[in-house]
Design an enzyme around this catalytic site. Structure first.
Site, PDB file in Angstrom:
ATOM      1  N   ASP A  67      12.226   0.654  10.539  1.00 34.05           N
ATOM      2  CA  ASP A  67      12.520   2.029  10.164  1.00 34.05           C
ATOM      3  C   ASP A  67      11.635   3.044  10.879  1.00 34.05           C
ATOM      4  OD1 ASP A  67      10.202   1.266   8.761  1.00 34.05           O
ATOM      5  OD2 ASP A  67      11.301   0.980   6.897  1.00 34.05           O
ATOM      6  N   ASN A 136       9.138  -1.681  -6.284  1.00 33.20           N
ATOM      7  CA  ASN A 136      10.441  -1.683  -6.956  1.00 33.20           C
ATOM      8  C   ASN A 136      11.426  -2.642  -6.282  1.00 33.20           C
ATOM      9  OD1 ASN A 136      11.004  -0.332  -4.592  1.00 33.20           O
ATOM     10  ND2 ASN A 136      11.691   1.564  -5.554  1.00 33.20           N
ATOM     11  N   HIS A 138      12.031  -2.768  -2.960  1.00 34.75           N
ATOM     12  CA  HIS A 138      12.697  -2.272  -1.755  1.00 34.75           C
ATOM     13  C   HIS A 138      12.198  -3.011  -0.514  1.00 34.75           C
ATOM     14  CE1 HIS A 138       9.209   0.645  -1.229  1.00 34.75           C
ATOM     15  NE2 HIS A 138       9.362   0.198   0.005  1.00 34.75           N
ATOM     16  N   GLU A 143      16.174   1.388  -0.855  1.00 39.14           N
ATOM     17  CA  GLU A 143      15.694   1.561  -2.221  1.00 39.14           C
ATOM     18  C   GLU A 143      16.725   1.022  -3.215  1.00 39.14           C
ATOM     19  OE1 GLU A 143      12.801   2.709  -3.169  1.00 39.14           O
ATOM     20  OE2 GLU A 143      11.985   3.632  -1.361  1.00 39.14           O
TER      21      GLU A 143
END
Length: 247
Positions: A67, A136, A138, A143
């Site tokens: 990314d 979480n 991701h 996400e």
């Protein structure tokens, strides 16, 4: 799926570097999918150390990164291109023209994503994809959501991520609000996946990702469907898995 337990962060970094270096030695023209963030830094340092000793040769390696922030140039010290250069590429004999990161300066999101998908295809796909994991669940900037995003896409960063990043910028206006990230299909298309985790903050996410239901609410849970995943994690991040008698 194979899980290796490391005593601590240093041990995790060394074990992960062993796995990636073996990939490079076995296939010198390998294509590595790389990740940023604090977790892989120790692994990169170990790879640099072995390169300096003459044990590793990166001259034929190609890399594609997960990314990049939209709106940041590679010269910006908060960009992921800058991170990769300073933490790895500047210290090894890799050809930087074969190190790919999404183009953060491409304003046309659709074009940026299509271009990056073409790059991944043009290099023949990813042989080994390195992943960290968020608290979480991701992976990359994928996400929790209602569906698994397929290929490279533009994401709106969460308010918490924007606020957390604000300390690195002169003003809130300068903080990136979007990022380009590989999608789940890109990640799952890699021949091998190497997931590294460290710290108690990752324990819940690691448990849910490896042993919970497969759901886009925990993006990393999709890795249960991949045929070749290696997890290297320290005792703290494995604590919940051990507590439940699963390891």
């Amino acid at each position: 799926m194979i899980i290796y337990a490391g005593k601590d962060y240093y041990d995790v970094s060394r074990k992960a570097a062993n796995i990636m270096s073996a990939q490079i030695i076995m296939k010198p023209r390998t294509v590595l999918g790389l990740a940023t963030g604090s977790t892989p830094v120790g692994m990169y340092r170990q790879l640099i150390e072995w390169y300096e000793k003459g044990d590793l040769d990166f001259s034929q390696v190609t890399t594609v990164n997960l990314d990049e922030y939209k709106g940041l140039s590679g010269n910006n010290n908060q960009s992921y291109r800058y991170f990769m250069n300073t933490n790895l590429f500047d210290h090894i004999n890799i050809d930087k023209s074969r190190t790919y990161v999404p183009n953060g300066l491409e304003e046309d999101s659709r074009k940026a994503c299509e271009d990056y998908n073409k790059i991944i295809r043009s290099v023949g796909g990813i042989d080994m994809q390195l992943l960290g994991i968020g608290g979480n669940g991701h992976i990359g900037f994928n996400e929790p959501g209602e569906a698994f995003e397929k290929e490279t896409h533009c994401v709106d960063l969460t308010e918490s991520t924007i606020k957390a990043n604000a300390r690195f910028f002169a003003s809130m206006d300068e903080v990136p609000k979007q990022a380009y990230t590989m999608g789940i299909k890109n990640i799952m298309s890699a021949k091998k996946i190497l997931l590294i985790a460290a710290g108690s903050a990752k324990a819940d996410a690691l448990y849910k990702s490896l042993y919970g239901p497969i759901t886009p609410n925990v993006p990393a849970s999709i890795l249960q469907l991949h045929q070749d995943v290696t997890v290297v994690a320290d005792e703290e991040s494995l604590s919940l898995i051990r507590e439940k008698g699963l390891l």
